[in-house]
Design an enzyme around this catalytic site. Structure first.
Site, PDB file in Angstrom:
ATOM      1  N   ALA A 132       0.853  -1.184   0.000  1.00 17.09           N
ATOM      2  CA  ALA A 132       0.000   0.000   0.000  1.00 17.09           C
ATOM      3  C   ALA A 132       0.891   1.237   0.000  1.00 17.09           C
ATOM      4  CB  ALA A 132      -0.897  -0.006   1.233  1.00 17.09           C
ATOM      5  N   HIS A 133       0.543   2.188  -0.859  1.00 23.15           N
ATOM      6  CA  HIS A 133       1.307   3.434  -0.950  1.00 23.15           C
ATOM      7  C   HIS A 133       0.468   4.469  -1.683  1.00 23.15           C
ATOM      8  CE1 HIS A 133       1.989   1.207  -4.628  1.00 23.15           C
ATOM      9  NE2 HIS A 133       2.244   2.351  -5.237  1.00 23.15           N
ATOM     10  N   ALA A 134       0.880   5.709  -1.563  1.00 23.17           N
ATOM     11  CA  ALA A 134       0.224   6.803  -2.285  1.00 23.17           C
ATOM     12  C   ALA A 134       1.314   7.782  -2.699  1.00 23.17           C
ATOM     13  CB  ALA A 134      -0.828   7.469  -1.395  1.00 23.17           C
TER      14      ALA A 134
END
Length: 147
Positions: free
Chosen positions: A65-67
């Site tokens: 998960a990353h942004a």
């Protein structure tokens, strides 16, 4: 590199997650707690999966998960969670997810270095299986960092 940023308090073992959104919330908590990321960053991660599908499931039973940095990444950070009951993201090839990493990267250099490490992990199904089964943070780190 990974050993420099993955702190003991950022490792969650055998979490209870209701669904993939809940799992992203859970793995994000240590990074929110120490202000590595903001709640806006968590929402951006969830929105990205809603918009683009389960692209964060990067390997068999493994998600990252990353942004984008501007979505609320304050500094470089990494957290990880294993789950008691694997979670489906909708990736037919690699579901269900048993281990999820949450990456807060403020530049592409650190993002790429961590990705390189995780690609090695993806290719080692035995190591992934061992990580999924450990019950202590000490054992998790030993397997993750040495294998």
């Amino acid at each position: 590199m990974i050993q420099d940023i993955l702190e003991d308090e950022h490792i969650i073992l055998q979490a209870d997650a209701n669904d993939w959104q809940d799992l992203i919330q859970i793995v994000s908590q240590p990074l929110i707690k120490d202000e590595t990321i903001t709640q806006q960053y968590v929402q951006a991660m969830i929105q990205s999966v809603n918009d683009f599908g389960p692209y964060i499931v990067i390997g068999k039973h493994l998600a990252l998960a990353h942004a984008r940095p501007e979505d609320g990444a304050n500094k470089l950070g990494l957290s990880v969670a294993t789950v008691k009951d694997p979670v489906r993201f909708g990736n037919t090839e690699n579901d269900p997810v048993k281990i999820i990493f949450c990456l807060s990267a403020i530049d592409s250099f650190s993002h790429l270095n961590i990705m390189k490490y995780l690609v090695q992990l993806i290719n080692d199904e035995e190591k992934t299986k061992q990580l999924d089964e450990v019950t202590t943070i000490e054992d998790f780190k030993k397997i993750l960092l040495n294998g």
